[in-house]
Design an enzyme around this catalytic site. Structure first.
Site, PDB file in Angstrom:
ATOM      1  N   HIS A   1       2.778 -13.995  49.454  1.00  0.00           N
ATOM      2  CA  HIS A   1       3.223 -14.403  50.781  1.00  0.00           C
ATOM      3  C   HIS A   1       4.419 -13.583  51.259  1.00  0.00           C
ATOM      4  O   HIS A   1       4.445 -13.096  52.397  1.00  0.00           O
ATOM      5  CB  HIS A   1       3.580 -15.895  50.789  1.00  0.00           C
ATOM      6  CG  HIS A   1       4.121 -16.361  52.099  1.00  0.00           C
ATOM      7  ND1 HIS A   1       5.471 -16.407  52.367  1.00  0.00           N
ATOM      8  CD2 HIS A   1       3.496 -16.774  53.224  1.00  0.00           C
ATOM      9  CE1 HIS A   1       5.655 -16.836  53.599  1.00  0.00           C
ATOM     10  NE2 HIS A   1       4.467 -17.074  54.137  1.00  0.00           N
TER      11      HIS A   1
ATOM     12  N   ARG B   1      -0.229  20.929  38.373  1.00  0.00           N
ATOM     13  CA  ARG B   1       0.382  21.741  37.323  1.00  0.00           C
ATOM     14  C   ARG B   1       0.417  20.963  36.007  1.00  0.00           C
ATOM     15  O   ARG B   1       0.842  19.811  35.976  1.00  0.00           O
ATOM     16  CB  ARG B   1       1.814  22.128  37.729  1.00  0.00           C
ATOM     17  CG  ARG B   1       2.478  23.113  36.763  1.00  0.00           C
ATOM     18  CD  ARG B   1       3.864  23.489  37.231  1.00  0.00           C
ATOM     19  NE  ARG B   1       4.800  22.374  37.123  1.00  0.00           N
ATOM     20  CZ  ARG B   1       6.049  22.397  37.588  1.00  0.00           C
ATOM     21  NH1 ARG B   1       6.484  23.472  38.240  1.00  0.00           N
ATOM     22  NH2 ARG B   1       6.834  21.367  37.448  1.00  0.00           N
TER      23      ARG B   1
ATOM     24  N   GLY C   1       6.921  30.332  41.702  1.00  0.00           N
ATOM     25  CA  GLY C   1       7.962  29.342  41.418  1.00  0.00           C
ATOM     26  C   GLY C   1       9.306  30.014  41.581  1.00  0.00           C
ATOM     27  O   GLY C   1       9.838  30.612  40.637  1.00  0.00           O
TER      28      GLY C   1
ATOM     29  N   ASN D   1      12.299  29.002  41.867  1.00  0.00           N
ATOM     30  CA  ASN D   1      13.458  28.505  41.111  1.00  0.00           C
ATOM     31  C   ASN D   1      13.618  29.276  39.796  1.00  0.00           C
ATOM     32  O   ASN D   1      14.680  29.817  39.488  1.00  0.00           O
ATOM     33  CB  ASN D   1      13.307  27.010  40.806  1.00  0.00           C
ATOM     34  CG  ASN D   1      13.253  26.168  42.055  1.00  0.00           C
ATOM     35  OD1 ASN D   1      13.392  26.660  43.162  1.00  0.00           O
ATOM     36  ND2 ASN D   1      13.055  24.867  41.878  1.00  0.00           N
ATOM     37  N   ASP D   2      12.537  29.278  38.992  1.00  0.00           N
ATOM     38  CA  ASP D   2      12.613  29.975  37.707  1.00  0.00           C
ATOM     39  C   ASP D   2      12.625  31.483  37.878  1.00  0.00           C
ATOM     40  O   ASP D   2      13.273  32.201  37.097  1.00  0.00           O
ATOM     41  CB  ASP D   2      11.444  29.558  36.816  1.00  0.00           C
ATOM     42  CG  ASP D   2      11.715  28.259  36.075  1.00  0.00           C
ATOM     43  OD1 ASP D   2      12.876  28.051  35.660  1.00  0.00           O
ATOM     44  OD2 ASP D   2      10.795  27.449  35.918  1.00  0.00           O
TER      45      ASP D   2
ATOM     46  N   CYS E   1       5.606  27.529  45.699  1.00  0.00           N
ATOM     47  CA  CYS E   1       5.893  26.097  45.573  1.00  0.00           C
ATOM     48  C   CYS E   1       7.338  25.856  45.150  1.00  0.00           C
ATOM     49  O   CYS E   1       7.707  24.738  44.795  1.00  0.00           O
ATOM     50  CB  CYS E   1       4.935  25.436  44.583  1.00  0.00           C
ATOM     51  SG  CYS E   1       5.010  26.142  42.916  1.00  0.00           S
TER      52      CYS E   1
END
Length: 848
Positions: A453, A611, A744, A746-747, A794
């Site tokens: 509810h 991934r 990627g 970032n890496d 990505c």
């Protein structure tokens, strides 16, 4: 008047009869009459008419008496509302029916009882005949001793019925409210039936119904009440529940949500039991998610006519079992889809499983009242500006944030103390709480699931609500300032203090589509359905780590070696989380596959690139049981991660579970839009070793046994992350092994610049806009174009920096995958860049 003016049987009722018998009863008649041919079972019954209701009010002078009692009512004064409401209900119950109306109800009940008796005798006769034939074949001459019959008085002359209220203005898309009127179950006998009908009529004037009509601007006497009397299904011997033909939180329309508990379904609405929940994906008609709860009580029939139902304990061994089978889930979903198609709108449906017959029945269907009227051209996002100390967690409802002073009220008698803008803290709510729920800034309950509810009403009111917290009422005190956040996925958080938050509203009504594909980065499956409503071209990066961390919580090797585990605390936690699974590895496969499936279904038939796991050793060690299987590394960021784990003898069995899970999502759940991606693949030899393991486990590039003409996806595709300089240098060689690349950034940035991105000491050096990083990105895009390999990105950079996204467009990248909250603004920047890059046109429309 004739009896036909007072009574309508379901067989003679359709949806056009809403003004005559109300929304619920008209819908039951519509389904009973028009959907039986599609195999949908609806218990027979009849309804008293609006004319019967108005006749009662006029003939007995009730109308004048009610008007007098309600004259001058202020619905904001809950004490006055309660006093007047009680007086109206007492007056109605004390007033006798006119004799002809009473006779019409009794005669209809007798007819329904006789029809059921004949139907049961026919079934018994057919069963005996089949049993005799079997015995003849077996060489026996007589039937075993024992008669038909079951608890609850099926052999008595009175049929047991459910008596439900159905107001003629109820269940309209803009005028619905959960539980406005009453339902009475397991009613048997003429006297009990007449009293239940009277109580249903009186429930048109419950406190919450009076308040609701006043707030909606409805005249009390322009609404009539019909009472439905329906054969009672013996779900006390089996199970029952609720179905929504959309996702209740996001409004995502491609799923059916089936919830189920043991016994009668009232315990779902009342929030006493957290139900099992199943998502069925409409395009493939497959179950993509199972959530099995602990169902410690169930509601069954009682022999006491004053208390016709009661709660009893569920045996411990059955509490964590699935309350209905997968086959029954799929059958209910199929019926729900047919009902939705028949009505042409999303539906809220109640169902019951008869334990005697082992037959499913639909016992109610009404339009879903939130998302049928929601404007999806405006994306609304609530964002906390900062975090805080977490007091309690539970299931989130509403995707919003609310803050205020807590008011802990554990009993309906205390609602007069509640003030507008406060946060309601309670055990659970029922319809009598409505007057204060609508003035709350947020609601937090100890019990309940997403179809209780409190959850239903909160959605209708647009109020954030967290249900099933367990002990929030013991942790939060009246007067304490709290923030209730339902904007962080399936898990809702109650924070200490009033935290600042903002609301982002973006219109996507006229948003143009860029030439480049705009995809999304999706972590948790909890946000997938909602994120899919933002304009997109699929998912460029779905992260397994979120599924493992949030849904599984256990190290895969701890599951595979469960019997040998020495850590007793870890073993106990694993036993609790995997209750019902003898094969602990199968738990990992099932939950991982379901997490993948939710994301793939949300964006179907667009590509979803999943991934494989990319935890570092320190992150894997934090999973339950993980410390026993992970080495301690000085720099896990460039250590044992990604592809190097998958073929290592120590981890290979765990990676094989990931392969089996992805195969299950693609083949059993038929989500062929699901692709796979290998992270941190340092060398060609590593790629070859990983691909061999995948092939051995049924994931072979190009294979897709379920692909049909016009289906999603195509042959199975495998992508490689481009995040190591070696990936760029040897891109042509990697392209021979993979179908696509995803950068990627970032890496790639940390390894190009030699920066540990986890280190604060060198954080100022880390820069994705560095010329060396951009040069590598431009180079790998050129190589991908040369080899005909699909390439996207990505990494975080295009989400954080619109100018970086513009750089990628200039390089000719195929797709950019963004965090959901940056899709709109980055899309606008990309459209502007594409406009600048496009050659101008002559007056004749030719390129210059």
């Amino acid at each position: 008047m004739s009896n036909n003016d007072y009574i309508k049987f379901f067989e003679g009722t359709t949806i056009k009869d809403v003004p005559v018998v109300g929304g619920k009863n008209a819908s039951l008649g519509e389904m009973y009459k028009n959907l039986a041919g599609q195999g949908i079972k609806v218990p027979n019954g009849f309804a008293t008419t609006a004319r019967a209701y108005n006749y009662l009010l006029e003939q007995t002078n009730l109308k004048a008496g009610i008007k007098k009692i309600l004259s001058g009512l202020n619905t904001k004064d809950v004490t006055d509302l309660a006093r007047r409401g009680a007086a109206v209900r007492k007056l109605i119950i004390a007033t006798p029916f006119p004799k002809d109306l009473e006779q019409a109800i009794v005669q209809a009940y007798k007819k329904l009882s006789e029809e059921d008796t004949l139907s049961r005798k026919s079934k018994i006769s057919a069963g005996v005949c089949r049993a005799s034939q079997r015995l003849v074949r077996l060489g026996r001459r007589s039937l075993p001793a024992g008669g038909h019959g079951a608890p609850g008085g099926e052999n008595s002359k009175f049929l047991r019925v459910a008596v439900r209220s159905s107001a003629t203005a109820e269940d309209l898309p803009d005028a619905s409210f959960a539980g406005q009127q009453e339902t009475f179950l397991n009613v048997s006998g003429e006297t009990e039936l007449l009293l239940a009908v009277k109580k249903c009529i009186a429930s048109l004037f419950t406190n919450r119904a009076i308040s609701y009509r006043v707030d909606k601007g409805f005249d009390h006497f322009k609404i009539a009440l019909s009472v439905g009397v329906q054969k009672m299904i013996r779900s006390d011997l089996a199970a029952s529940g609720v179905i929504f033909t959309i996702d209740t939180e996001s409004g995502f329309s491609n799923v059916v949500l089936v919830s189920s508990i043991y016994g009668l379904g009232e315990n779902i609405v009342q929030g006493k039991v957290d139900p099992d929940e199943f998502y069925v994906f409409k395009p493939t008609r497959t179950i993509i998610s199972h959530s099995i709860s602990r169902k410690n009580i169930k509601m069954i029939y009682s022999a006491n006519p004053k208390r016709p139902v009661k709660d009893v304990k569920v045996p411990l061994a059955a509490q964590r079992r699935q309350s209905i089978t997968d086959e029954q889930v799929l059958k209910l979903a199929d019926w729900a889809i047919k009902i939705e198609k028949h009505y042409g709108r999303a539906m809220d449906i109640e169902w019951a499983l008869d334990g005697r017959e082992n037959q499913l029945y639909i016992i109610q269907a009404r339009p879903e009242t939130i998302h049928n009227v929601r404007d999806y051209s405006v994306i609304e996002e609530y964002v906390l500006k900062k975090g805080g100390k977490i007091i309690a967690t539970g299931r989130s409802v509403g995707n919003r944030v609310g803050a205020g002073q807590a008011n802990r009220i554990m009993d309906i008698s205390g609602i007069a103390k509640f003030k507008p803008g406060q946060v309601l803290i309670t055990d659970m709510t029922d319809p009598d709480w409505e007057p204060i729920m609508k003035i709350a800034s947020a609601i937090v309950t100890d019990k309940g699931g997403r179809t209780c509810h409190a959850a239903i009403v909160s959605r209708e009111l647009g109020i954030p609500c967290i249900v099933g917290t367990g002990q929030a009422s013991k942790k939060i005190k009246t007067g304490q300032s709290v923030t209730v956040s339902c904007a962080e996925g399936d898990l809702g958080f109650v924070y200490e203090g009033k935290l600042p938050f903002k609301v982002n509203r973006t219109s996507v009504k006229n948003l143009a589509k860029p030439k480049i594909k705009i995809m999304m980065n999706i972590g948790s499956p909890d946000i997938a359905f909602l994120s899919s409503l933002i304009p997109n071209d699929g998912v460029g990066l779905a992260r397994e780590e979120f599924i493992i961390n949030d849904k599984i919580k256990i190290h895969p090797l701890a599951l595979l070696n469960y019997a040998k585990l020495k850590d007793k605390k870890a073993k106990k936690k694993i036993a609790e989380l995997t209750a019902g699974y003898k094969d602990k590895g199968q738990y990992y496969i099932d939950k991982l596959a379901e997490g993948m499936a939710i994301i793939a279904a949300a964006f179907y038939p667009k590509d979803v690139i999943m991934r494989f796991s990319d935890f570092k050793t320190n992150e894997y060690a934090n999973l339950i049981g993980g410390s026993a299987y992970e080495p301690v590394e000085v720099n896990p960021m460039i250590g044992w991660r990604g592809a190097s784990r998958y073929y290592a003898p120590e981890f290979k069995p765990a990676f094989e579970l990931e392969c089996v899970a992805l195969k299950k999502a693609r083949e059993e759940m038929k989500l062929t839009n699901l692709k796979a991606m290998v992270p941190f693949c340092r060398t060609i030899r590593e790629a070859e070793q990983v691909i061999k393991i995948m092939t051995d486990n049924g994931l072979k590039r190009g294979d897709n046994p379920l692909l049909t003409k016009g289906g999603a996806g195509g042959g199975f595709e495998l992508y490689c992350m481009i995040e190591i300089p070696s990936n760029v240098i040897l891109a042509e060689d990697f392209a021979k092994l993979y179908d696509g690349f995803s950068i990627g950034s970032n890496d790639l940035t940390q390894l190009t610049l030699g920066v540990d991105r986890d280190s604060a000491l060198v954080a100022k050096v880390y820069d994705e806009n560095n010329a060396a990083v951009k040069k590598l990105i431009r180079l790998v895009i050129e190589k991908a174009k040369k080899t005909g390999t699909k390439i996207g990105i990505c990494g975080q950079a295009p989400s954080d920096f619109p100018d970086f996204a513009q750089f990628l467009v200039e390089c000719g990248i195929d797709s950019i995958s963004l965090n959901p909250d940056t899709v709109i603004k980055t899309t606008l920047a990309i459209l502007e860049t594409e406009k600048k890059l496009s050659p101008p046109l002559t007056k004749e429309g030719r390129k210059i």
